[in-house]
Write an enzyme that holds these catalytic residues in place. Structure first.
Site, mmCIF file in Angstrom:
data_model
loop_
_atom_site.group_PDB
_atom_site.id
_atom_site.type_symbol
_atom_site.label_atom_id
_atom_site.label_comp_id
_atom_site.label_asym_id
_atom_site.label_seq_id
_atom_site.Cartn_x
_atom_site.Cartn_y
_atom_site.Cartn_z
ATOM 1 N N GLN A 99 6.482 57.946 67.963
ATOM 2 C CA GLN A 99 5.297 57.103 68.025
ATOM 3 C C GLN A 99 5.718 55.640 68.148
ATOM 4 O O GLN A 99 6.401 55.102 67.274
ATOM 5 C CB GLN A 99 4.414 57.291 66.789
ATOM 6 C CG GLN A 99 3.055 56.616 66.985
ATOM 7 C CD GLN A 99 2.168 56.678 65.765
ATOM 8 O OE1 GLN A 99 2.593 56.330 64.664
ATOM 9 N NE2 GLN A 99 0.919 57.088 65.942
ATOM 10 N N TYR A 180 -3.524 48.637 64.181
ATOM 11 C CA TYR A 180 -2.325 47.922 64.626
ATOM 12 C C TYR A 180 -2.634 47.252 65.970
ATOM 13 O O TYR A 180 -3.773 47.254 66.427
ATOM 14 C CB TYR A 180 -1.120 48.872 64.659
ATOM 15 C CG TYR A 180 -0.837 49.412 63.279
ATOM 16 C CD1 TYR A 180 -0.371 48.556 62.278
ATOM 17 C CD2 TYR A 180 -1.104 50.736 62.944
ATOM 18 C CE1 TYR A 180 -0.152 49.020 60.984
ATOM 19 C CE2 TYR A 180 -0.895 51.209 61.653
ATOM 20 C CZ TYR A 180 -0.415 50.347 60.679
ATOM 21 O OH TYR A 180 -0.222 50.786 59.394
ATOM 22 N N ARG A 227 -2.669 57.906 70.588
ATOM 23 C CA ARG A 227 -3.413 58.157 69.349
ATOM 24 C C ARG A 227 -4.458 57.075 69.128
ATOM 25 O O ARG A 227 -4.139 55.880 69.211
ATOM 26 C CB ARG A 227 -2.451 58.194 68.154
ATOM 27 C CG ARG A 227 -3.099 58.700 66.886
ATOM 28 C CD ARG A 227 -2.104 58.944 65.773
ATOM 29 N NE ARG A 227 -2.501 60.115 65.007
ATOM 30 C CZ ARG A 227 -2.470 60.196 63.682
ATOM 31 N NH1 ARG A 227 -2.018 59.205 62.963
ATOM 32 N NH2 ARG A 227 -2.869 61.302 63.059
ATOM 33 N N GLY A 320 -0.860 65.543 58.142
ATOM 34 C CA GLY A 320 -0.063 64.495 57.539
ATOM 35 C C GLY A 320 0.389 64.890 56.149
ATOM 36 O O GLY A 320 1.493 65.382 55.932
ATOM 37 N N ARG A 321 -0.514 64.700 55.187
ATOM 38 C CA ARG A 321 -0.122 64.853 53.785
ATOM 39 C C ARG A 321 0.355 66.264 53.448
ATOM 40 O O ARG A 321 1.319 66.424 52.693
ATOM 41 C CB ARG A 321 -1.286 64.413 52.893
ATOM 42 C CG ARG A 321 -1.503 62.903 52.978
ATOM 43 C CD ARG A 321 -2.856 62.487 52.442
ATOM 44 N NE ARG A 321 -3.946 62.975 53.282
ATOM 45 C CZ ARG A 321 -5.225 62.817 53.008
ATOM 46 N NH1 ARG A 321 -5.583 62.199 51.894
ATOM 47 N NH2 ARG A 321 -6.155 63.272 53.822
HETATM 48 C C1 FNR Z 1 0.007 57.962 57.643
HETATM 49 N N1 FNR Z 1 -0.673 57.894 58.863
HETATM 50 C C2 FNR Z 1 -0.033 57.377 59.964
HETATM 51 N N2 FNR Z 1 -0.645 57.395 61.195
HETATM 52 C C3 FNR Z 1 0.012 56.985 62.295
HETATM 53 O O1 FNR Z 1 -0.551 57.057 63.393
HETATM 54 N N3 FNR Z 1 1.297 56.532 62.205
HETATM 55 C C4 FNR Z 1 1.965 56.448 61.032
HETATM 56 O O2 FNR Z 1 3.132 56.067 60.993
HETATM 57 C C5 FNR Z 1 1.267 56.847 59.857
HETATM 58 N N4 FNR Z 1 1.855 56.769 58.630
HETATM 59 C C6 FNR Z 1 1.289 57.381 57.545
HETATM 60 C C7 FNR Z 1 2.011 57.467 56.352
HETATM 61 C C8 FNR Z 1 1.483 58.163 55.287
HETATM 62 C C9 FNR Z 1 2.306 58.304 54.029
HETATM 63 C C10 FNR Z 1 0.193 58.747 55.369
HETATM 64 C C11 FNR Z 1 -0.387 59.523 54.221
HETATM 65 C C12 FNR Z 1 -0.531 58.633 56.540
HETATM 66 C C13 FNR Z 1 -1.904 58.671 59.046
HETATM 67 C C14 FNR Z 1 -1.563 60.147 59.277
HETATM 68 O O3 FNR Z 1 -0.895 60.345 60.512
HETATM 69 C C15 FNR Z 1 -2.827 61.027 59.288
HETATM 70 O O4 FNR Z 1 -3.690 60.621 60.309
HETATM 71 C C16 FNR Z 1 -3.540 60.959 57.936
HETATM 72 O O5 FNR Z 1 -2.631 61.213 56.882
HETATM 73 C C17 FNR Z 1 -4.671 61.959 57.849
HETATM 74 O O6 FNR Z 1 -4.189 63.269 58.020
HETATM 75 P P1 FNR Z 1 -4.015 64.258 56.749
HETATM 76 O O7 FNR Z 1 -3.032 63.638 55.826
HETATM 77 O O8 FNR Z 1 -5.379 64.365 56.124
HETATM 78 O O9 FNR Z 1 -3.546 65.551 57.356
#
Ligand code: FNR
Length: 367
Positions: A99, A180, A227, A320-321
């Site tokens: 990314q 961003y 994205r 993500g999480r």
């Molecule tokens: C993120 N998210 C995120 N999104 C992105 O486009 N680039 C990134 O580097 C990050 N970094 C990031 C770090 C951490 C610790 C979290 C928790 C989230 C957002 C992530 O990609 C995702 O969209 C969200 O976490 C929601 O999805 P989940 O966690 O509900 O599956």
């Protein structure tokens, strides 16, 4: 077995399942913003045969960093570290895209060359924090980019794509979400420009389209994903008409023959649930406008992920999480196994704890 475990084509690649790793900033790079063995291990743990990983937001420029500890792709010295990551993932039979991002106003002068102000489409401060050597600090008010600054930034995306290709990535994803730089141009709450990069939604989408074209000039559009976060509020984002803004962007992106459009549902902001927009609608709404594969993300469970793919509103789901806490997440979902809980306190920065020490299901239990 659900449709999550049927093959899907993204660009030139046929994946064997639809459970992808969402890009996740973890701030575990080594000196010089270089990925080390710890990062290679983390990504390899999450790689599965025929799966897709999207590696974390990676600054294309020293000016584009908002988080000390994030790995970069703005210097040739960073290529070897990424090669280690890509090789480790490929050895497990998975694909990995990097990314590409620029933090824009979500930064601090301590992270900027010469202590300068961060760059943004307009001089509108971000009411949030950046991660510096002194910890989390309020972001520094940005300076509005000149047309020359914009040209330089587009070129930085192109150069970063070249480095990503040299490192062995299967493609790149443009980070147009979460407030961003690309998102700052797209949404009118942060873009008050009166030149070709501001004003109408056509003009506000120009920077996104220019950086996508730059990446596509290196990888071909079919190895580039984008994205976006329609209606997303993370990063202090706001738009006067998000439905129209993002529909326009999605339509214009059709011209690149992209690997995917990655859509974050507005029920999450960054990595947290928010009250508004509790329903998964963004991917479904954009289906009407975007003709390639759609990756949906944001607050999915194994059940809702299967449902959105079965309904035809998305082709893949990025986690993500749950993927942070479950290195073998696709395996667990496929077999209906319990998920480990995630520990938010170790999301950003630190060592292997909360990074590479989440357990996979032992082989004996799995079979
Ligand atoms: C993120 N998210 C995120 N999104 C992105 O486009 N680039 C990134 O580097 C990050 N970094 C990031 C770090 C951490 C610790 C979290 C928790 C989230 C957002 C992530 O990609 C995702 O969209 C969200 O976490 C929601 O999805 P989940 O966690 O509900 O599956």
């Amino acid at each position: 077995m659900t449709t999550l475990f049927t093959p899907v084509k993204v660009g030139p690649y046929t994946l064997s399942h639809r459970v992808a790793l969402a890009p996740l900033t973890r701030m575990r790079s080594e000196a010089g913003d270089v990925p080390g063995n710890l990062m290679a291990e983390y990504y390899a743990q999450r790689a599965s045969e025929g799966g897709l990983l999207i590696a974390e937001a990676t600054p294309v420029s020293v000016r584009g960093n908002g988080y000390l500890g994030a790995p970069g792709i703005y210097a040739d010295t960073q290529i070897a570290g990424w090669k280690r990551v890509a090789n480790a993932v490929h050895a497990k039979g998975a694909r990995i895209f990097l990314q590409l991002y620029h933090s824009g106003r979500q930064s601090h002068s301590d992270l900027q060359p010469g202590g300068a102000a961060p760059l943004a489409p307009s001089a509108i401060a971000f009411d949030g924090r950046a991660h510096t050597k002194d910890g989390w600090q309020s972001a520094t008010p940005p300076r509005a980019m000149t047309l020359e600054d914009i040209e330089i930034a587009i070129d930085e995306f192109r150069a970063a794509a070249v480095r990503a290709q040299t490192a062995g990535f299967d493609g790149v994803e443009i980070h147009g979400a979460n407030g961003y730089l690309v998102d700052q141009f797209l949404q009118d709450g942060s873009n008050r420009r009166t030149d070709a990069y501001g004003g109408s939604r056509e003009n506000r989408a120009r920077f996104l389209l220019d950086v996508t074209a730059a990446a596509a000039s290196v990888f071909g559009g079919e190895r580039v994903g984008v994205r976006i976060a329609p209606g997303g509020t993370f990063g202090g984002m706001a738009d006067s008409d998000p439905a129209a803004t993002f529909a326009h962007a999605a339509r214009e992106l059709n011209g690149f023959g992209l690997a995917w459009l990655h859509v974050i549902e507005p029920r999450v902001a960054g990595g947290q649930e928010v009250a508004e927009g509790a329903h998964a609608v963004a991917a479904r709404a954009l289906r009407a406008h975007f003709h390639g594969p759609i990756v949906a993300a944001g607050g999915f469970t194994p059940e809702t992920a299967a449902a959105i793919v079965e309904a035809g509103d998305a082709d893949l789901v990025a986690f993500g999480r749950h993927f942070i806490a479950n290195p073998d997440l696709p395996h667990r979902i496929r077999h209906g196994l319990a998920l480990n809980a995630y520990d938010r306190s170790t999301f950003y920065g630190g060592d292997h704890r909360g990074y590479t020490d989440y357990p996979a299901v032992p082989e004996t239990v799995a079979s």
